[in-house]
Design an enzyme around this catalytic site. Structure first.
Site, mmCIF file in Angstrom:
data_model
loop_
_atom_site.group_PDB
_atom_site.id
_atom_site.type_symbol
_atom_site.label_atom_id
_atom_site.label_comp_id
_atom_site.label_asym_id
_atom_site.label_seq_id
_atom_site.Cartn_x
_atom_site.Cartn_y
_atom_site.Cartn_z
ATOM 1 N N ARG A 157 0.850 -1.185 0.000
ATOM 2 C CA ARG A 157 0.000 0.000 0.000
ATOM 3 C C ARG A 157 0.892 1.243 0.000
ATOM 4 O O ARG A 157 2.005 1.213 0.524
ATOM 5 C CB ARG A 157 -0.904 0.024 1.247
ATOM 6 N N HIS A 175 -1.831 0.954 -9.777
ATOM 7 C CA HIS A 175 -2.459 -0.029 -8.878
ATOM 8 C C HIS A 175 -3.101 -1.179 -9.676
ATOM 9 O O HIS A 175 -4.300 -1.424 -9.575
ATOM 10 C CB HIS A 175 -3.504 0.650 -7.964
HETATM 11 P P1 NAP Z 1 -2.098 -11.955 4.302
HETATM 12 O O1 NAP Z 1 -2.339 -13.361 3.826
HETATM 13 O O2 NAP Z 1 -2.912 -11.431 5.434
HETATM 14 O O3 NAP Z 1 -0.530 -11.859 4.669
HETATM 15 C C1 NAP Z 1 0.012 -10.759 5.333
HETATM 16 C C2 NAP Z 1 1.455 -11.065 5.719
HETATM 17 O O4 NAP Z 1 2.036 -9.898 6.293
HETATM 18 C C3 NAP Z 1 1.585 -12.178 6.757
HETATM 19 O O5 NAP Z 1 2.709 -12.998 6.480
HETATM 20 C C4 NAP Z 1 1.805 -11.408 8.049
HETATM 21 O O6 NAP Z 1 2.555 -12.097 9.052
HETATM 22 C C5 NAP Z 1 2.633 -10.242 7.538
HETATM 23 N N1 NAP Z 1 2.593 -9.122 8.484
HETATM 24 C C6 NAP Z 1 1.513 -8.411 8.904
HETATM 25 N N2 NAP Z 1 1.896 -7.489 9.817
HETATM 26 C C7 NAP Z 1 3.239 -7.630 9.952
HETATM 27 C C8 NAP Z 1 4.218 -6.975 10.761
HETATM 28 N N3 NAP Z 1 3.882 -5.985 11.613
HETATM 29 N N4 NAP Z 1 5.500 -7.392 10.663
HETATM 30 C C9 NAP Z 1 5.849 -8.392 9.826
HETATM 31 N N5 NAP Z 1 4.982 -9.059 9.044
HETATM 32 C C10 NAP Z 1 3.685 -8.672 9.109
HETATM 33 O O7 NAP Z 1 -2.289 -10.920 3.104
HETATM 34 P P2 NAP Z 1 -2.204 -11.191 1.509
HETATM 35 O O8 NAP Z 1 -3.477 -11.772 1.029
HETATM 36 O O9 NAP Z 1 -0.933 -11.905 1.218
HETATM 37 O O10 NAP Z 1 -2.122 -9.673 0.978
HETATM 38 C C11 NAP Z 1 -1.071 -8.808 1.387
HETATM 39 C C12 NAP Z 1 -1.294 -7.394 0.923
HETATM 40 O O11 NAP Z 1 -0.983 -7.276 -0.473
HETATM 41 C C13 NAP Z 1 -2.728 -6.866 1.000
HETATM 42 O O12 NAP Z 1 -3.063 -6.477 2.306
HETATM 43 C C14 NAP Z 1 -2.656 -5.673 0.057
HETATM 44 O O13 NAP Z 1 -2.207 -4.547 0.789
HETATM 45 C C15 NAP Z 1 -1.580 -6.075 -0.952
HETATM 46 N N6 NAP Z 1 -2.158 -6.330 -2.294
HETATM 47 C C16 NAP Z 1 -1.889 -5.443 -3.308
HETATM 48 C C17 NAP Z 1 -2.402 -5.661 -4.582
HETATM 49 C C18 NAP Z 1 -2.042 -4.724 -5.710
HETATM 50 O O14 NAP Z 1 -2.610 -4.851 -6.802
HETATM 51 N N7 NAP Z 1 -1.118 -3.822 -5.551
HETATM 52 C C19 NAP Z 1 -3.203 -6.780 -4.841
HETATM 53 C C20 NAP Z 1 -3.471 -7.662 -3.801
HETATM 54 C C21 NAP Z 1 -2.934 -7.424 -2.524
HETATM 55 P P3 NAP Z 1 1.990 -13.488 9.722
HETATM 56 O O15 NAP Z 1 2.044 -14.500 8.593
HETATM 57 O O16 NAP Z 1 2.968 -13.778 10.777
HETATM 58 O O17 NAP Z 1 0.602 -13.184 10.188
#
Ligand code: NAP
Length: 276
Positions: free
Chosen positions: A191, A239
């Site tokens: 983000r 994006h």
């Molecule tokens: P997710 O499955 O919830 O994974 C989030 C990861 O971040 C987990 O490994 C989590 O750790 C880690 N995390 C969260 N807080 C942290 C912290 N304080 N320190 C270290 N690690 C931390 O999410 P996802 O489905 O993979 O998606 C991730 C993000 O990608 C979304 O929230 C969105 O912002 C972004 N995204 C962007 C696009 C785009 O087009 N640009 C598209 C899709 C998604 P744990 O495993 O230990 O819980």
């Protein structure tokens, strides 16, 4: 909406703040994407209503394509070859061996893990970083804030795939950049608010970072007069790294609608306390 009382399920992306208050009989609120910060930041959202999000193979695949492109373009020095071509220069440029090129994935969740394994399959030396421990093979895994610097020290290309939470906001700043080797490259697909924009420009202008590929911004669309557009070391995309696929995501959204209206446990539920 003629009858707000009849609405039981809300599917949201960038909804106007406060709109959810209008529906007193909501049983579930679903994000239309993987991120949920737009829902969690709406303090008028009915707190007792569970939140769900999209976890989808197409979303993971789209992200892997985008990141793989960004990594390969930087690694194989296509930017430099484009500049040389403008001057009709035929010149061989050195690159490191793929196995010594460290790719660091911040956020080792649903999408981050998928991307990490695709890059590792391709031959890169990949590390992942998350909040807590995770099973990981083929990929080096670091977790917790006390291992953040160790993770950064071996990262030549940093990919941010974190959710936006109070802990991760502004995480891409001078302190983070300084822990990475000179010449490192940034790909931000998490983000916009993960990045301290001035710190990135300083790191690029000083030569500490060699470039950045940015898909997300504090203000979207990125304003026309924003300095990122014209910075020679920054590539901007609007994006589009990975967009929710209606055909596949609708299946899980309908499944959650049925579960919510039947009172059954939901899938891909968000941990509101954790913030993602
Ligand atoms: P997710 O499955 O919830 O994974 C989030 C990861 O971040 C987990 O490994 C989590 O750790 C880690 N995390 C969260 N807080 C942290 C912290 N304080 N320190 C270290 N690690 C931390 O999410 P996802 O489905 O993979 O998606 C991730 C993000 O990608 C979304 O929230 C969105 O912002 C972004 N995204 C962007 C696009 C785009 O087009 N640009 C598209 C899709 C998604 P744990 O495993 O230990 O819980």
């Amino acid at each position: 909406v003629d009858d707000p009382d009849a609405v039981e399920f809300a599917l949201c992306w960038d909804q106007p703040m406060g709109v959810l208050e209008r529906f007193p009989n909501l049983k579930c609120i679903s994000s239309l994407g993987a991120g949920v910060e737009h829902l969690l930041s709406d303090h008028t959202r009915p707190e007792e209503v569970p939140l769900v999000r999209v976890v989808d193979e197409h979303l993971k695949q789209g992200m892997a394509e985008y990141v793989m492109h960004g990594v390969l373009e930087h690694f194989r020095r296509f930017d430099d070859y484009r500049s040389q071509a403008k001057l009709s220069q035929w010149k061989y440029l050195k690159i490191p061996h793929i196995e010594v090129s460290g790719i660091g994935i911040m956020g080792f969740g649903e999408i981050g893990r998928f991307v990490a394994y695709r890059l590792a399959d391709f031959g890169f030396n990949v590390s992942g970083w998350s909040r807590g421990p995770k099973p990981a093979d083929q990929v080096r895994h670091f977790f917790g804030s006390d291992k953040f610097n160790d993770f950064l020290n071996c990262t030549d290309i940093l990919v941010c795939l974190l959710p936006l939470t109070p802990e991760t906001e502004n995480i891409l700043d001078t302190r983070t950049f300084n822990q990475m080797p000179k010449g490192a490259f940034l790909i931000n697909v998490g983000r916009g608010a993960h990045l301290v924009e001035d710190d990135l420009v300083k790191a690029l202008d000083s030569g500490h970072l060699s470039g950045a590929l940015l898909d997300v911004f504090r203000e979207e669309p990125l304003p026309e007069d924003h300095p990122f557009w014209s910075h020679e070391k920054i590539t901007v995309t609007p994006h589009i790294a990975s967009v929710t696929n209606a055909a596949t995501a609708s299946i899980q959204i309908i499944e959650n609608y049925r579960r919510a209206t039947d009172g059954r446990p939901l899938i891909h539920q968000v941990d509101v306390g954790r913030g993602y």
